[in-house]
Design a protein around this motif. Structure first.
Motif, mmCIF file in Angstrom:
data_model
loop_
_atom_site.group_PDB
_atom_site.id
_atom_site.type_symbol
_atom_site.label_atom_id
_atom_site.label_comp_id
_atom_site.label_asym_id
_atom_site.label_seq_id
_atom_site.Cartn_x
_atom_site.Cartn_y
_atom_site.Cartn_z
ATOM 1 N N LYS A 40 0.927 -1.026 -0.157
ATOM 2 C CA LYS A 40 -0.078 0.028 0.150
ATOM 3 C C LYS A 40 1.120 1.243 0.117
ATOM 4 O O LYS A 40 1.339 1.602 1.017
ATOM 5 C CB LYS A 40 -0.808 -0.157 1.172
ATOM 6 C CG LYS A 40 -1.669 -1.231 1.280
ATOM 7 C CD LYS A 40 -2.754 -1.126 2.479
ATOM 8 C CE LYS A 40 -3.760 -2.274 2.444
ATOM 9 N NZ LYS A 40 -4.860 -2.302 3.532
ATOM 10 N N ASP A 42 2.003 5.026 0.195
ATOM 11 C CA ASP A 42 1.875 5.842 1.258
ATOM 12 C C ASP A 42 2.623 7.148 1.151
ATOM 13 O O ASP A 42 3.729 7.029 1.613
ATOM 14 C CB ASP A 42 2.000 5.585 2.769
ATOM 15 C CG ASP A 42 1.385 6.495 3.794
ATOM 16 O OD1 ASP A 42 0.726 7.495 3.595
ATOM 17 O OD2 ASP A 42 1.758 6.346 5.053
ATOM 18 N N SER A 45 6.481 6.525 0.352
ATOM 19 C CA SER A 45 6.811 5.413 0.754
ATOM 20 C C SER A 45 5.566 4.451 0.601
ATOM 21 O O SER A 45 4.875 4.482 -0.134
ATOM 22 C CB SER A 45 7.124 5.635 2.316
ATOM 23 O OG SER A 45 7.633 4.360 2.912
ATOM 24 N N PHE A 47 3.706 0.874 3.035
ATOM 25 C CA PHE A 47 3.435 -0.101 3.771
ATOM 26 C C PHE A 47 2.961 -1.603 3.531
ATOM 27 O O PHE A 47 2.439 -1.240 2.545
ATOM 28 C CB PHE A 47 2.797 0.465 5.317
ATOM 29 C CG PHE A 47 1.481 0.714 4.996
ATOM 30 C CD1 PHE A 47 0.725 -0.267 5.525
ATOM 31 C CD2 PHE A 47 0.756 1.762 4.214
ATOM 32 C CE1 PHE A 47 -0.861 -0.218 5.490
ATOM 33 C CE2 PHE A 47 -0.536 2.031 4.437
ATOM 34 C CZ PHE A 47 -1.586 1.151 4.779
ATOM 35 N N ILE A 48 3.006 -2.515 4.161
ATOM 36 C CA ILE A 48 2.895 -3.616 3.826
ATOM 37 C C ILE A 48 1.687 -4.362 4.909
ATOM 38 O O ILE A 48 1.910 -4.213 6.021
ATOM 39 C CB ILE A 48 3.976 -4.569 3.840
ATOM 40 C CG1 ILE A 48 4.872 -4.115 2.857
ATOM 41 C CG2 ILE A 48 3.524 -6.059 3.576
ATOM 42 C CD1 ILE A 48 6.338 -4.937 2.909
ATOM 43 N N GLN A 49 0.543 -4.656 4.372
ATOM 44 C CA GLN A 49 -0.568 -5.335 5.024
ATOM 45 C C GLN A 49 -0.397 -6.898 5.215
ATOM 46 O O GLN A 49 -0.535 -7.378 3.690
ATOM 47 C CB GLN A 49 -1.884 -4.810 4.718
ATOM 48 C CG GLN A 49 -3.107 -5.153 5.470
ATOM 49 C CD GLN A 49 -3.292 -4.188 6.420
ATOM 50 O OE1 GLN A 49 -2.910 -3.073 6.297
ATOM 51 N NE2 GLN A 49 -3.798 -4.717 7.611
ATOM 52 N N ILE A 55 0.142 -5.263 10.166
ATOM 53 C CA ILE A 55 1.091 -4.566 9.356
ATOM 54 C C ILE A 55 2.733 -4.802 9.677
ATOM 55 O O ILE A 55 3.021 -5.073 10.799
ATOM 56 C CB ILE A 55 0.784 -3.057 9.580
ATOM 57 C CG1 ILE A 55 -0.494 -2.574 9.130
ATOM 58 C CG2 ILE A 55 1.707 -2.084 9.049
ATOM 59 C CD1 ILE A 55 -1.017 -1.188 9.516
ATOM 60 N N ASN A 57 6.241 -3.831 9.417
ATOM 61 C CA ASN A 57 7.180 -2.608 9.213
ATOM 62 C C ASN A 57 8.261 -2.882 8.777
ATOM 63 O O ASN A 57 9.323 -3.698 9.241
ATOM 64 C CB ASN A 57 7.250 -2.007 10.741
ATOM 65 C CG ASN A 57 8.406 -0.646 10.617
ATOM 66 O OD1 ASN A 57 8.322 -0.197 9.823
ATOM 67 N ND2 ASN A 57 8.716 -0.529 12.191
ATOM 68 N N PRO A 61 13.185 -0.998 3.757
ATOM 69 C CA PRO A 61 12.397 -0.328 2.423
ATOM 70 C C PRO A 61 12.881 0.290 1.465
ATOM 71 O O PRO A 61 12.470 0.364 0.286
ATOM 72 C CB PRO A 61 11.349 0.692 3.406
ATOM 73 C CG PRO A 61 12.361 1.114 4.501
ATOM 74 C CD PRO A 61 13.087 -0.143 4.752
ATOM 75 N N VAL A 86 1.257 -4.933 14.679
ATOM 76 C CA VAL A 86 2.571 -4.248 13.850
ATOM 77 C C VAL A 86 3.705 -4.819 14.188
ATOM 78 O O VAL A 86 4.180 -5.268 15.334
ATOM 79 C CB VAL A 86 2.923 -2.867 14.086
ATOM 80 C CG1 VAL A 86 4.011 -2.253 13.265
ATOM 81 C CG2 VAL A 86 1.510 -1.924 13.810
ATOM 82 N N GLU A 88 7.831 -6.220 12.727
ATOM 83 C CA GLU A 88 9.146 -6.015 11.826
ATOM 84 C C GLU A 88 9.619 -7.029 11.268
ATOM 85 O O GLU A 88 9.698 -8.270 11.773
ATOM 86 C CB GLU A 88 10.168 -5.287 12.741
ATOM 87 C CG GLU A 88 9.800 -3.788 13.601
ATOM 88 C CD GLU A 88 11.146 -3.204 13.854
ATOM 89 O OE1 GLU A 88 12.130 -3.748 14.212
ATOM 90 O OE2 GLU A 88 10.870 -1.896 14.390
#
Length: 230
Positions: A40, A42, A45, A47-49, A55, A57, A61, A86, A88
Motif C-alpha cells: 500500500k 503511502d 513510501s 507499507f505492507i498489510q 502490518i 514494518n 524499505p 505491527v 518488524e
C-alpha cells in the motif's frame, strides 16, 4: 476489443527475487514465498498489510519501490518477536502478483460465457485466501507446453439478484492447447461488493471445474475505506 491478461502460469519457486543474503552458504528457503501481502503506497513510501489486522514494518524499505497498490508474494525474515498488530521484518524479495478489479455480469449466462469464457479450472487451497479486501486465488489449469498463449481470468459480480455476495470465477484459455497442467495466481479487489457494514458474510465463489460447476465459500468483511468507495 477484449483486454486479455496473462495469468502467471509458473511455479512460485521460479519467481525472481532480490536477495539480501550475503552468506557464502546459499539459503534455499529464500527462493520460496512465506507470505502473501498487500503493498500500500503511502506518499513517497509504502507499507505492507500482512492480513486483516497485521502490518509489517519493513526494516529495509529502501530496497524496494512501489507506486500503486498491489498484492504480492514475498519472502521475509521475521525476528521471532511476539505476533501483534505491527511487526518488524526484512524482505529478501517482493514480487507483485496479478491484481485485478472485479467485472460486472453481462446479464445472462450465455453473455457471460461469450465475454469471459468458461474453460475448466480448479481452485487450489495453497495460496487461496480472502483477506484485506481481496480474494486471492491459486488456480490450476491446462496450458500449452510453451506457454505462448495468454489466458484471461475474471471475477464476475452481479450474477444473482438475490445474493450480491455470489460471484463467479471465469477462465478463458483463449484457444490455448491443453498440454501441461500448471498453477496461476491472481488477486481480485472486492471494493465493488456491497458494504457488509462491519459484519462478516459468506462470499460464495462459483466456477467451472473439470467435474462441473463447483462453489466454495469464504468469510468476507468490507475493508475499512471501501464503505465510501476509497
Amino acid at each position: 476489443m477484449k483486454k486479455f491478461i496473462i495469468a502467471a502460469a509458473a511455479f512460485i519457486a521460479a519467481f525472481s527475487f532480490q536477495s539480501c543474503n550475503k552468506d557464502d552458504d546459499f539459503n534455499y528457503d529464500i527462493l520460496y514465498p512465506n507470505a502473501l501481502v498487500t503493498i500500500k503506497p503511502d506518499g513517497d513510501s509504502f507499507f505492507i498489510q500482512l492480513d486483516d489486522s497485521t502490518i509489517i514494518n519493513l526494516t529495509n524499505p529502501e530496497d524496494f519501490k512501489f507506486e500503486e497498490e498491489t498484492r504480492a508474494f514475498a519472502n521475509f525474515d521475521f525476528p521471532g518477536k511476539p505476533w501483534g498488530s505491527v511487526i518488524e521484518a526484512s524482505a529478501n524479495w517482493i514480487r507483485p502478483t496479478l491484481t485485478k478489479m472485479t467485472e460486472q455480469s453481462k446479464g445472462s449466462a450465455d453473455a457471460d460465457k461469450a465475454e469471459f469464457g468458461e474453460d475448466p479450472v480448479e481452485l487450489v487451497k495453497g495460496w487461496t485466501v480472502c483477506e484485506d479486501g481481496y480474494l486471492s486465488l491459486q488456480f490450476r489449469a491446462a496450458w500449452s507446453r510453451y506457454g505462448n498463449v495468454k489466458h484471461r481470468v475474471s471475477l464476475i459480480t452481479g450474477v444473482d439478484a438475490e445474493d450480491p455476495y455470489l460471484v463467479e470465477f471465469r477462465h478463458d484459455n483463449c484457444g490455448d492447447i491443453p498440454e501441461v497442467v500448471a498453477d496461476g495466481y491472481v488477486s481480485f479487489r472486492l471494493s465493488s461488493l456491497p458494504d457488509t457494514k462491519g459484519e462478516t458474510v459468506k462470499l460464495k465463489v462459483r466456477y467451472m471445474s473439470n467435474l462441473g460447476m463447483k462453489t466454495v465459500e469464504f468469510d468476507y468483511k468490507t475493508r475499512p475505506g471501501d464503505e465510501t468507495g476509497e
